[in-house]
Scaffold this active site. Structure first.
Site, short mmCIF file in Angstrom:
data_model
loop_
_atom_site.label_atom_id
_atom_site.label_comp_id
_atom_site.label_asym_id
_atom_site.label_seq_id
_atom_site.Cartn_x
_atom_site.Cartn_y
_atom_site.Cartn_z
N PRO A 110 0.91 -1.24 0.00
CA PRO A 110 -0.07 0.15 0.12
C PRO A 110 0.88 1.43 0.10
O PRO A 110 0.84 2.14 0.98
CB PRO A 110 -0.84 -0.07 1.29
N CYS A 111 1.54 1.68 -1.29
CA CYS A 111 2.29 2.96 -1.24
C CYS A 111 1.59 4.19 -1.20
O CYS A 111 1.72 5.26 -1.13
CB CYS A 111 3.02 2.98 -2.47
N HIS A 112 -0.25 3.93 -1.48
CA HIS A 112 -0.91 5.12 -1.50
C HIS A 112 -1.30 5.48 -0.05
O HIS A 112 -1.68 6.51 0.05
CB HIS A 112 -2.40 4.34 -1.92
#
Length: 200
Positions: free
Chosen positions: A169-171
């Site tokens: 989850p780089c968001h």
């Protein structure tokens, strides 16, 4: 020869015949160990995603804005040219992504193949699942967690080249001032994901 003879140059081949032939090709390739990468597409609120996997696990999640043909060409050059449309290999990944986007799950439980990320980028990706669902961290905080507190820009690069967005989850990584920063799927996709998690 008549058009009903399958060996005739006049033979009519319908979509069902092509689908059966393709399914046999995929099964034979897998049985003989020559299906290195299988892929499929998935319609989502984020647009059409390309999913690709090796026997080891999920290798790539790509947004439409990346150009799916370009992504497949890059995988062929970097991993293997033995790529086939093989949706069954990606059924579990597709289900989990659907469930995540529908708010039914908060974490992914999929085998992944991280060969596309190396060095410090890989270290950054390893830390991303530690950011809890519905929470965020700054690029500075991720750099510190990865053991290189001054490598903030390198964290940004690692997030921008994350081969498995959503799953890793780089968001959830934002600028220190709380602004979104970049995202492979675009700012609208990043905002949609953050809003989805905050609403849960």
């Amino acid at each position: 020869m008549s058009p009903t003879d399958p060996l005739s140059p006049l033979a009519v081949v319908d979509d069902g015949d092509l689908a059966r032939l393709h399914a046999r090709l995929v099964a034979d390739a897998a049985a003989h160990g020559v299906l290195d990468i299988g892929y499929r597409t998935l319609e989502t609120p984020l647009g059409t995603l390309l999913l690709a996997a090796t026997e080891k696990g999920l290798l790539r999640v790509a947004f439409a804005r990346e150009g799916h043909d370009a992504v497949l060409a890059a995988l062929a050059a970097r991993v293997s040219p033995r790529i086939l449309h093989a949706p069954a290999r990606l059924d579990a990944a597709a289900r989990e992504i659907d469930d995540y986007l529908a708010g039914r799950i908060r974490a992914f439980d999929l085998p992944v193949d991280l060969r596309l990320a190396t060095g410090f980028r890989r270290e950054v990706l390893d830390h991303l699942p530690e950011i809890p669902y519905g929470r965020t961290a700054s690029y500075t905080q991720v750099a510190a967690a990865a053991g290189r507190p001054r490598a903030v820009r390198a964290v940004g690069t690692a997030c921008a080249t994350n081969p498995l967005p959503l799953v890793l989850p780089c968001h959830r990584v934002l600028r220190s001032d709380g602004s979104l920063g970049g995202y492979l799927g675009g700012p609208e996709a990043k905002k949609l994901l953050l809003d989805l998690e905050r609403a849960a």
